[in-house]
Design a protein around this motif. Structure first.
Motif, PDB file in Angstrom:
ATOM      1  N   MET A   1      32.830  42.775  43.258  1.00  0.00           N
ATOM      2  CA  MET A   1      33.874  42.210  42.437  1.00  0.00           C
ATOM      3  C   MET A   1      33.486  40.764  42.139  1.00  0.00           C
ATOM      4  O   MET A   1      33.100  40.027  43.033  1.00  0.00           O
ATOM      5  CB  MET A   1      35.211  42.257  43.170  1.00  0.00           C
ATOM      6  N   SER A   2      33.598  40.406  40.870  1.00  0.00           N
ATOM      7  CA  SER A   2      33.320  39.018  40.513  1.00  0.00           C
ATOM      8  C   SER A   2      34.620  38.231  40.483  1.00  0.00           C
ATOM      9  O   SER A   2      35.695  38.791  40.245  1.00  0.00           O
ATOM     10  CB  SER A   2      32.626  38.953  39.153  1.00  0.00           C
ATOM     11  N   ARG A   3      34.524  36.952  40.762  1.00  0.00           N
ATOM     12  CA  ARG A   3      35.692  36.064  40.768  1.00  0.00           C
ATOM     13  C   ARG A   3      35.246  34.703  40.267  1.00  0.00           C
ATOM     14  O   ARG A   3      34.332  34.113  40.826  1.00  0.00           O
ATOM     15  CB  ARG A   3      36.270  35.928  42.177  1.00  0.00           C
ATOM     16  N   TYR A   4      35.925  34.208  39.235  1.00  0.00           N
ATOM     17  CA  TYR A   4      35.625  32.894  38.674  1.00  0.00           C
ATOM     18  C   TYR A   4      36.929  32.125  38.503  1.00  0.00           C
ATOM     19  O   TYR A   4      37.950  32.701  38.115  1.00  0.00           O
ATOM     20  CB  TYR A   4      34.925  33.028  37.316  1.00  0.00           C
ATOM     21  N   THR A   5      36.886  30.837  38.772  1.00  0.00           N
ATOM     22  CA  THR A   5      38.070  29.994  38.660  1.00  0.00           C
ATOM     23  C   THR A   5      38.223  29.506  37.226  1.00  0.00           C
ATOM     24  O   THR A   5      37.269  29.018  36.628  1.00  0.00           O
ATOM     25  CB  THR A   5      37.971  28.798  39.620  1.00  0.00           C
ATOM     26  N   ILE A   6      39.455  29.666  36.695  1.00  0.00           N
ATOM     27  CA  ILE A   6      39.780  29.173  35.363  1.00  0.00           C
ATOM     28  C   ILE A   6      41.161  28.537  35.409  1.00  0.00           C
ATOM     29  O   ILE A   6      41.833  28.573  36.443  1.00  0.00           O
ATOM     30  CB  ILE A   6      39.765  30.296  34.305  1.00  0.00           C
ATOM     31  N   THR A   7      41.604  27.980  34.292  1.00  0.00           N
ATOM     32  CA  THR A   7      42.941  27.403  34.190  1.00  0.00           C
ATOM     33  C   THR A   7      43.824  28.323  33.362  1.00  0.00           C
ATOM     34  O   THR A   7      43.453  28.737  32.272  1.00  0.00           O
ATOM     35  CB  THR A   7      42.888  26.011  33.533  1.00  0.00           C
ATOM     36  N   VAL A   8      44.995  28.633  33.920  1.00  0.00           N
ATOM     37  CA  VAL A   8      45.994  29.451  33.234  1.00  0.00           C
ATOM     38  C   VAL A   8      47.237  28.592  33.047  1.00  0.00           C
ATOM     39  O   VAL A   8      47.620  27.840  33.947  1.00  0.00           O
ATOM     40  CB  VAL A   8      46.338  30.722  34.048  1.00  0.00           C
ATOM     41  N   ALA A  22      43.378  29.457  38.964  1.00  0.00           N
ATOM     42  CA  ALA A  22      43.545  30.873  38.639  1.00  0.00           C
ATOM     43  C   ALA A  22      42.191  31.565  38.720  1.00  0.00           C
ATOM     44  O   ALA A  22      41.143  30.921  38.656  1.00  0.00           O
ATOM     45  CB  ALA A  22      44.142  31.011  37.244  1.00  0.00           C
ATOM     46  N   VAL A  23      42.218  32.882  38.876  1.00  0.00           N
ATOM     47  CA  VAL A  23      40.987  33.650  39.057  1.00  0.00           C
ATOM     48  C   VAL A  23      40.901  34.736  37.986  1.00  0.00           C
ATOM     49  O   VAL A  23      41.868  35.466  37.758  1.00  0.00           O
ATOM     50  CB  VAL A  23      40.944  34.291  40.460  1.00  0.00           C
ATOM     51  N   ILE A  24      39.733  34.828  37.375  1.00  0.00           N
ATOM     52  CA  ILE A  24      39.418  35.907  36.439  1.00  0.00           C
ATOM     53  C   ILE A  24      38.166  36.587  36.961  1.00  0.00           C
ATOM     54  O   ILE A  24      37.329  35.946  37.607  1.00  0.00           O
ATOM     55  CB  ILE A  24      39.218  35.367  35.004  1.00  0.00           C
ATOM     56  N   GLY A  25      38.051  37.879  36.720  1.00  0.00           N
ATOM     57  CA  GLY A  25      36.855  38.570  37.194  1.00  0.00           C
ATOM     58  C   GLY A  25      36.816  40.003  36.723  1.00  0.00           C
ATOM     59  O   GLY A  25      37.633  40.432  35.900  1.00  0.00           O
ATOM     60  N   TYR A  26      35.842  40.725  37.257  1.00  0.00           N
ATOM     61  CA  TYR A  26      35.689  42.144  36.956  1.00  0.00           C
ATOM     62  C   TYR A  26      35.708  42.918  38.262  1.00  0.00           C
ATOM     63  O   TYR A  26      35.038  42.555  39.216  1.00  0.00           O
ATOM     64  CB  TYR A  26      34.379  42.425  36.198  1.00  0.00           C
ATOM     65  N   GLN A  36      44.507  36.581  37.965  1.00  0.00           N
ATOM     66  CA  GLN A  36      45.522  36.223  38.952  1.00  0.00           C
ATOM     67  C   GLN A  36      45.822  34.732  38.825  1.00  0.00           C
ATOM     68  O   GLN A  36      44.895  33.927  38.744  1.00  0.00           O
ATOM     69  CB  GLN A  36      45.033  36.488  40.370  1.00  0.00           C
ATOM     70  N   ALA A  37      47.120  34.376  38.832  1.00  0.00           N
ATOM     71  CA  ALA A  37      47.492  32.966  38.702  1.00  0.00           C
ATOM     72  C   ALA A  37      48.854  32.711  39.338  1.00  0.00           C
ATOM     73  O   ALA A  37      49.661  33.612  39.479  1.00  0.00           O
ATOM     74  CB  ALA A  37      47.529  32.556  37.229  1.00  0.00           C
ATOM     75  N   PHE A  38      49.094  31.457  39.668  1.00  0.00           N
ATOM     76  CA  PHE A  38      50.354  30.975  40.214  1.00  0.00           C
ATOM     77  C   PHE A  38      50.769  31.700  41.486  1.00  0.00           C
ATOM     78  O   PHE A  38      51.753  32.441  41.517  1.00  0.00           O
ATOM     79  CB  PHE A  38      51.472  31.055  39.156  1.00  0.00           C
ATOM     80  N   PRO A  39      50.008  31.513  42.575  1.00  0.00           N
ATOM     81  CA  PRO A  39      50.388  32.163  43.836  1.00  0.00           C
ATOM     82  C   PRO A  39      51.723  31.632  44.358  1.00  0.00           C
ATOM     83  O   PRO A  39      52.028  30.450  44.237  1.00  0.00           O
ATOM     84  CB  PRO A  39      49.249  31.804  44.791  1.00  0.00           C
ATOM     85  N   GLU A  80      29.091  30.630  28.684  1.00  0.00           N
ATOM     86  CA  GLU A  80      28.396  31.022  29.913  1.00  0.00           C
ATOM     87  C   GLU A  80      29.270  31.926  30.774  1.00  0.00           C
ATOM     88  O   GLU A  80      28.799  32.941  31.290  1.00  0.00           O
ATOM     89  CB  GLU A  80      27.971  29.788  30.724  1.00  0.00           C
ATOM     90  N   LEU A  81      30.545  31.554  30.929  1.00  0.00           N
ATOM     91  CA  LEU A  81      31.444  32.371  31.744  1.00  0.00           C
ATOM     92  C   LEU A  81      31.700  33.721  31.077  1.00  0.00           C
ATOM     93  O   LEU A  81      31.700  34.760  31.741  1.00  0.00           O
ATOM     94  CB  LEU A  81      32.760  31.643  32.021  1.00  0.00           C
ATOM     95  N   SER A  82      31.902  33.720  29.774  1.00  0.00           N
ATOM     96  CA  SER A  82      32.088  34.988  29.060  1.00  0.00           C
ATOM     97  C   SER A  82      30.889  35.899  29.275  1.00  0.00           C
ATOM     98  O   SER A  82      31.042  37.098  29.535  1.00  0.00           O
ATOM     99  CB  SER A  82      32.291  34.728  27.570  1.00  0.00           C
TER     100      SER A  82
END
Length: 113
Positions: A1-8, A22-26, A36-39, A80-82
């Motif tokens: 599973m990939s996990r990258y930090t982004i802003t939501v 926030a985390v985006i991934g595959y 996933q965002a705003f825990p 790059e992230l895309s």
């Protein structure tokens, strides 16, 4: 599973807020992109959690549109992230197909209650 930090960004409990962690991934087992965002401060469950079902979001734009429909958005992803996210999905291409009995069982388990 990939996990990258982004802003939501979004409205949480009536206030406009931003989550820079926030985390985006595959997720290869579910064959979907996720966000996933705003825990929550006590439970750590995210207020926004998309991509929890098999093949929920097969494209990044599909994921973004779902976030927008829930009142959230994420900052434009860098090229790059895309590319990393697309590569993560492509690397999953060698996994066995789950369309038979196991796939049907997983679909049944992932149905909303």
């Amino acid at each position: 599973m990939s996990r990258y930090t982004i802003t939501v960004t979004g409205t949480v409990t009536g206030q406009s807020r931003s989550d820079p962690d926030a985390v985006i991934g595959y997720d290869p087992p579910l064959r979907t992109y996720f966000l996933q965002a705003f825990p929550h401060e006590e439970t750590d469950e995210p207020a926004l959690w998309l991509g929890t079902r098999d093949r929920a979001f097969e494209g990044l734009e599909d994921l973004r549109q779902a976030a927008i429909s829930h009142g959230y958005d994420f900052m434009p992803l860098s090229p790059e992230l895309s590319a990393k996210l697309i590569d993560d999905k492509a690397a999953d291409g060698g996994r066995p197909n789950r369309d038979g009995i196991v796939g049907e069982l997983l679909k049944h388990l992932n149905q909303p209650k």
